[in-house]
Design an enzyme around this catalytic site. Structure first.
Site, PDB file in Angstrom:
ATOM      1  N   LYS A 116       0.903  -1.102   0.070  1.00  0.00           N
ATOM      2  CA  LYS A 116      -0.018  -0.080   0.053  1.00  0.00           C
ATOM      3  C   LYS A 116       0.786   1.189  -0.304  1.00  0.00           C
ATOM      4  O   LYS A 116       0.515   2.295  -0.466  1.00  0.00           O
ATOM      5  CB  LYS A 116      -1.093  -0.046   1.029  1.00  0.00           C
ATOM      6  N   GLU A 200      -2.856   6.813   8.084  1.00  0.00           N
ATOM      7  CA  GLU A 200      -3.557   7.783   7.222  1.00  0.00           C
ATOM      8  C   GLU A 200      -4.716   8.525   7.860  1.00  0.00           C
ATOM      9  O   GLU A 200      -5.260   7.823   8.893  1.00  0.00           O
ATOM     10  CB  GLU A 200      -3.775   7.129   5.727  1.00  0.00           C
ATOM     11  N   HIS A 235     -14.142  -3.683   8.219  1.00  0.00           N
ATOM     12  CA  HIS A 235     -13.471  -3.476   7.001  1.00  0.00           C
ATOM     13  C   HIS A 235     -13.518  -4.489   5.864  1.00  0.00           C
ATOM     14  O   HIS A 235     -12.954  -4.570   5.172  1.00  0.00           O
ATOM     15  CB  HIS A 235     -12.030  -2.976   7.086  1.00  0.00           C
ATOM     16  N   ARG A 297      -6.484  -8.133  -9.615  1.00  0.00           N
ATOM     17  CA  ARG A 297      -7.149  -9.514  -9.525  1.00  0.00           C
ATOM     18  C   ARG A 297      -8.647  -9.224 -10.076  1.00  0.00           C
ATOM     19  O   ARG A 297      -9.116  -7.944  -9.814  1.00  0.00           O
ATOM     20  CB  ARG A 297      -7.182 -10.203  -8.636  1.00  0.00           C
TER      21      ARG A 297
END
Ligand code: ADP
Length: 671
Positions: A116, A200, A235, A297
């Site tokens: 990430k 973040e 999540h 994907r």
């Protein structure tokens, strides 16, 4: 076009990929572990190769075994599905070295997007908006805490190698930062073998909106519009839809173009998804979305895109992998109607959504022209503890969102799933929630409305009536069958609409429902009967078909349900919910006794990750005592009441069976 395809996966995605391959005349080859020898994806394949023990680490995740299986079966190409090796650079490389086509992007693109932090840096360079935060190399707790302070709380800690919401923690309170960091790192380490994290800004009123992109080897790249995956729990996506409700046209174009730019920046090929987070606090706007990550994907939720664009994305993948150009240009890609998908999981919403396992003694759904079902299992199959507990996906496509929701909800409520616990009635509750119907959504929706979405157990007179009639008729059927040993045991059944009770007086039926004893006085009244439930007398009559369908009238109201016999009773399935009626055996006193508050027991087999309990300590109800990992999810087990700990029977690293007493409490002294 190649003529043979090995699918390096299992469950619904393996079955899904095979369906298209077969339609394209491609020979399909499955791989399977010991636990999957008789799984649906093996039954559906033209050929199947055994690749080792149940544990994915020793089978589905072993690159050499997959390559060897492809060579042994003469597979020209490999489709990795999602999860497992689908985003594994070494696997894409290994395919290339072995001269096998990898149905996916070039290894370099997977690598560019794999972590990430690097992906965010790359996107910044390609002028794609990214979420503000720290995504550098320094991993020192003090330093990261300082960065969090700079960003401003709330912040989100994310595993750099993350996926599926694992290793991710929202932190609101600076005092909790270090503890959450440790926990995220531990989870990331065990899930991905990489403890590194980034920090973040936590976007307020976040909506998860992602763009499906596709690129070919001829320099073409398109977007197939967006999916809204804001309905998540921890999540993890639960319900996905396309298009995103209330998405302005200029935002759709801006996001689509940013996604195509991102794909082009890394020389992408094949199917990919760019995930964005949008700030919906002032409605969706073209200047309030940021890149989160790219999934290199096919996604679980690809069917909603297929529905609104009329495409088959697996077909596109296979065409592109074979070197063909994309079938459509950007202008030719339609956006028709609205599609919604729900993920059906073997899990128990009433027990904090803990994964549930076991044999699916029943798995039935109506057939409908508006509904697509992508299942990984069939009735009689096993949901094992070794893999993801997803049973399958159900997708509705209709001209409008409200119609799609209504059709999906009624389909879900009619489904019958018995065996492992499932989230079926939870899904129906979400689909019917007024705020969801109004599309008043963000990623906190499920948490915010949880109390309404996980309804407390409620036994209605309708369900009790159906259970009572089903029980009595089944008992009669069995006793007739036992008596009529000579003739066909089923034949007298068709004529049975008469009660066969113990004589014509009141009989008290005894059950245990959801752990509670239920005594039901029942009295025959001609062809009908009366039963007393919660002090109220109700009338009931009805019939039971050979395959367990019950049709009853309770107080004149028509009720349909299904009954599935089990070893010690039966389950009634009514409007998406299951009610298990245990018939106590008069010789077995233990079935009734419920003296199990003396220990904290493992809810299912798994590994102990951390032990917080200490012998001799007095703990309050809800105090975390043991952290377990089962089916790749961490679960904290807490004290069921205010108690004193007598002994702790496990240590971190122990493998435990379901029901094992992990922590034993002292007998409580007088209050
Ligand atoms: P994973 O790869 O583990 O799935 P993602 O980066 O895709 O992780 O994020 C998963 C979900 O977490 C998103 O769909 C969103 O709901 C939430 N999320 C991620 N980043 C943020 C953020 N900065 N602010 C608020 N929510 C976020």
């Amino acid at each position: 076009m190649f003529k043979s395809l090995l699918i390096a996966n299992r469950g619904e995605i393996a079955v899904r990929v095979m369906r298209t391959a077969r339609e394209m005349g491609i020979r399909t080859i499955a791989v399977y572990s010991d636990a999957d020898a008789n799984a649906l994806h093996v039954r559906e394949a033209d050929e199947a190769v055994h690749i080792g023990p149940a544990a994915a680490k020793e089978s589905y995740l072993v690159i050499d075994k997959i390559i060897a299986a492809a060579k042994a079966s003469g597979a020209e190409a490999i489709h990795p599905g999602y999860g497992f090796l689908s985003e594994n650079v070494a696997f894409a490389d290994a395919c290339e070295k072995a001269g096998i086509i990898f149905v996916g992007p070039p290894a370099s693109a997977i690598k560019a997007m794999g972590l990430k932090d690097a992906a965010k840096a790359l996107m910044e360079k390609a002028s794609v908006p990214v979420v503000p935060g720290y995504h550098g190399d320094i991993q020192d707790a003090r330093f990261l805490e300082g960065e969090a302070q700079k960003i401003g709380y709330p912040v989100l800690i994310k595993a750099v190698a993350g996926g599926g919401g694992k290793g991710m923690r929202r932190v609101d309170d600076p005092a909790r930062f270090e503890a959450e960091l440790k926990s995220a790192q531990r989870e990331a380490g065990s899930a991905f073998g990489d403890e590194r994290v980034l920090v973040e800004k936590y976007v307020s009123r976040p909506r998860h909106i992602e763009i499906q992109v596709f690129a070919d080897a001829h320099g073409n790249a398109v977007y197939l519009h967006e999916r809204d995956c804001s309905l998540q729990r921890r999540h993890q996506k639960v319900i996905e839809e396309a298009p995103a409700p209330d998405m302005p046209e200029d935002m759709r174009r801006a996001m689509g173009e940013a996604a195509v730019a991102a794909a082009k920046a890394i020389g992408y090929r094949g199917a990919g998804t760019i995930e964005f987070i949008a700030d919906a606090s002032r409605g969706l706007r073209a200047d309030a979305f940021w890149f989160m990550e790219m999934n290199t994907r096919l996604q679980v939720e690809h069917p909603v895109t297929e529905a609104i664009t009329g495409t088959d994305l697996v077909e596109w993948q296979l065409l592109v992998a074979a070197g063909e150009p994309l079938p459509l240009t950007q202008k030719e890609i339609p956006l028709e109607g609205h599609a919604v998908e729900v993920r059906l999981y073997a899990e128990d919403p009433a027990n904090n959504f803990f994964p549930s396992t076991g044999r699916l003694t029943r798995l039935r759904a109506a057939s409908s022209d508006h509904i697509r079902t992508d299942m990984g299992v069939e009735e009689g199959d096993e949901v094992s503890m070794h893999y993801d507990p997803m049973i399958g996906k159900i997708i509705a496509h209709a001209p409008t969102r409200s119609l799609a929701l209504a059709q999906l909800r009624s389909f879900v409520l009619d489904m019958e799933v018995v065996g492992p616990k499932t989230n079926l009635s939870f899904l129906a509750a979400v689909l019917g929630h007024p705020s969801f119907e109004k599309a008043d959504i963000d990623t906190g929706f499920i948490d915010k409305h949880l109390a309404e979405l996980v309804p407390a157990f409620y036994l209605s007179p309708e369900v009790v009536g159906a259970a009572f009639i089903g029980h009595v008729l089944l008992r009669a059927k069995r006793s007739r069958a036992a008596q009529a040993q000579t003739s066909d045991p089923w034949s007298p059944w068709a004529a049975t609409d008469e009660w066969v009770l113990g004589g014509h007086r009141t009989e008290v039926l005894k059950f245990i429902v959801n752990g509670e004893a239920l005594s039901l006085p029942v009295t025959p009244k001609g062809k009908d009967a009366e039963f007393v439930f919660n002090g109220v007398t109700h009338s009931a009559s009805g019939s039971l078909s050979d395959d367990g369908d019950i049709a009853v009238l309770v107080d004149g109201k028509r009720v349909t349900a299904a009954m599935v016999s089990e070893a010690h009773g039966f389950t009634i399935v009514h409007r998406g919910a299951n009610y298990t009626f245990t018939v106590p055996d008069p010789l077995d006193v233990d079935v009734v006794s419920d003296g199990d508050t003396g220990a904290l027991k493992a809810p299912m087999p798994g590994k102990v990750v951390q032990v917080l309990a200490e012998a001799g300590a007095a703990v309050k109800r809800g105090t975390p005592l043991v952290v377990m990992e089962a089916m790749k999810m961490e679960q904290t087990l807490a004290a069921p009441a205010d108690l004193v700990i007598a002994s702790v029977n496990v240590a971190a690293g122990d493998q435990v069976e379901a029901g094992a007493a992990l922590v034993v409490f002292e007998q409580k002294a007088d209050q």
